[in-house]
Design a protein around this motif. Sequence first.
Motif, PDB file in Angstrom:
ATOM      1  N   LYS A 162      -0.613   6.539   2.217  1.00  0.00           N
ATOM      2  CA  LYS A 162       0.527   5.697   1.907  1.00  0.00           C
ATOM      3  C   LYS A 162       1.795   6.517   1.772  1.00  0.00           C
ATOM      4  O   LYS A 162       2.854   6.075   2.192  1.00  0.00           O
ATOM      5  N   MET A 206       3.597   7.174   5.088  1.00  0.00           N
ATOM      6  CA  MET A 206       4.136   6.064   5.877  1.00  0.00           C
ATOM      7  C   MET A 206       5.653   6.118   5.994  1.00  0.00           C
ATOM      8  O   MET A 206       6.207   5.663   6.989  1.00  0.00           O
ATOM      9  N   LYS A 207       6.321   6.679   5.030  1.00  0.00           N
ATOM     10  CA  LYS A 207       7.785   6.765   5.075  1.00  0.00           C
ATOM     11  C   LYS A 207       8.260   7.587   6.265  1.00  0.00           C
ATOM     12  O   LYS A 207       9.356   7.402   6.750  1.00  0.00           O
ATOM     13  N   GLU A 211      10.588   2.126   9.046  1.00  0.00           N
ATOM     14  CA  GLU A 211      10.487   0.949   8.181  1.00  0.00           C
ATOM     15  C   GLU A 211       9.447  -0.063   8.661  1.00  0.00           C
ATOM     16  O   GLU A 211       8.852  -0.776   7.868  1.00  0.00           O
ATOM     17  N   TYR A 212       9.213  -0.122   9.970  1.00  0.00           N
ATOM     18  CA  TYR A 212       8.324  -1.140  10.532  1.00  0.00           C
ATOM     19  C   TYR A 212       7.245  -0.524  11.398  1.00  0.00           C
ATOM     20  O   TYR A 212       7.405   0.567  11.932  1.00  0.00           O
ATOM     21  N   ASN A 262       6.206  -4.820   7.870  1.00  0.00           N
ATOM     22  CA  ASN A 262       7.063  -3.961   7.067  1.00  0.00           C
ATOM     23  C   ASN A 262       6.124  -2.953   6.417  1.00  0.00           C
ATOM     24  O   ASN A 262       5.206  -3.330   5.685  1.00  0.00           O
ATOM     25  N   LEU A 263       6.316  -1.673   6.688  1.00  0.00           N
ATOM     26  CA  LEU A 263       5.361  -0.660   6.234  1.00  0.00           C
ATOM     27  C   LEU A 263       5.290  -0.534   4.717  1.00  0.00           C
ATOM     28  O   LEU A 263       4.226  -0.249   4.171  1.00  0.00           O
ATOM     29  N   GLU A 264       6.379  -0.769   4.021  1.00  0.00           N
ATOM     30  CA  GLU A 264       6.352  -0.698   2.564  1.00  0.00           C
ATOM     31  C   GLU A 264       5.453  -1.798   1.990  1.00  0.00           C
ATOM     32  O   GLU A 264       4.625  -1.545   1.123  1.00  0.00           O
ATOM     33  N   GLU A 265       5.596  -3.025   2.513  1.00  0.00           N
ATOM     34  CA  GLU A 265       4.758  -4.131   2.063  1.00  0.00           C
ATOM     35  C   GLU A 265       3.306  -3.924   2.483  1.00  0.00           C
ATOM     36  O   GLU A 265       2.378  -4.202   1.729  1.00  0.00           O
ATOM     37  N   ALA A 287       1.779  -1.067   2.894  1.00  0.00           N
ATOM     38  CA  ALA A 287       1.195  -0.012   2.058  1.00  0.00           C
ATOM     39  C   ALA A 287       0.774  -0.542   0.690  1.00  0.00           C
ATOM     40  O   ALA A 287      -0.186  -0.046   0.101  1.00  0.00           O
ATOM     41  N   LYS A 288       1.462  -1.543   0.179  1.00  0.00           N
ATOM     42  CA  LYS A 288       1.115  -2.108  -1.126  1.00  0.00           C
ATOM     43  C   LYS A 288      -0.206  -2.867  -1.095  1.00  0.00           C
ATOM     44  O   LYS A 288      -0.885  -2.964  -2.111  1.00  0.00           O
TER      45      LYS A 288
END
Length: 125
Positions: A1, A4-5, A9-10, A100-103, A105-106
């Motif tokens: 995770k 991923m940054k 972003e996507y 959306n990679l942030e979502e 990853a959650k």
Amino acid sequence: KMYMKNFGEYGVIITDLREFLNRVGTATNKEGSILKMNCGFVNYLEEQDWKNVMSMNPFIKPAEGFSYQNEFRFCADTDNTEVLELDTHTSFEDIAIPVNLEEFAKSASYINGQIQFRREVTEVK
């Protein structure tokens, strides 16, 4: 995770790999400048092994700093010196999901070679 940054972003999840590869293969066969096309996962080698491998192999990278990428590549031998864009003449919307990679990853975990998702349960009042 945490890595991923590094990817932006996507991202895109391909839901039907066989159909994806079929569409890319069909587009490849129609592109006259492609002499040969290979695809596959990148092999990540430790430094002592990396030194003994030809550095021009597009499917080999050093493990240090890159192995988390788990990268899949397409590599074309072509007589074209310009950027190669394959025209698939079709959409990938039926076999690909933008995320959306942030979502992502959650809610996602990678366990035993599979991506698993936590289901968020929202109480309705």
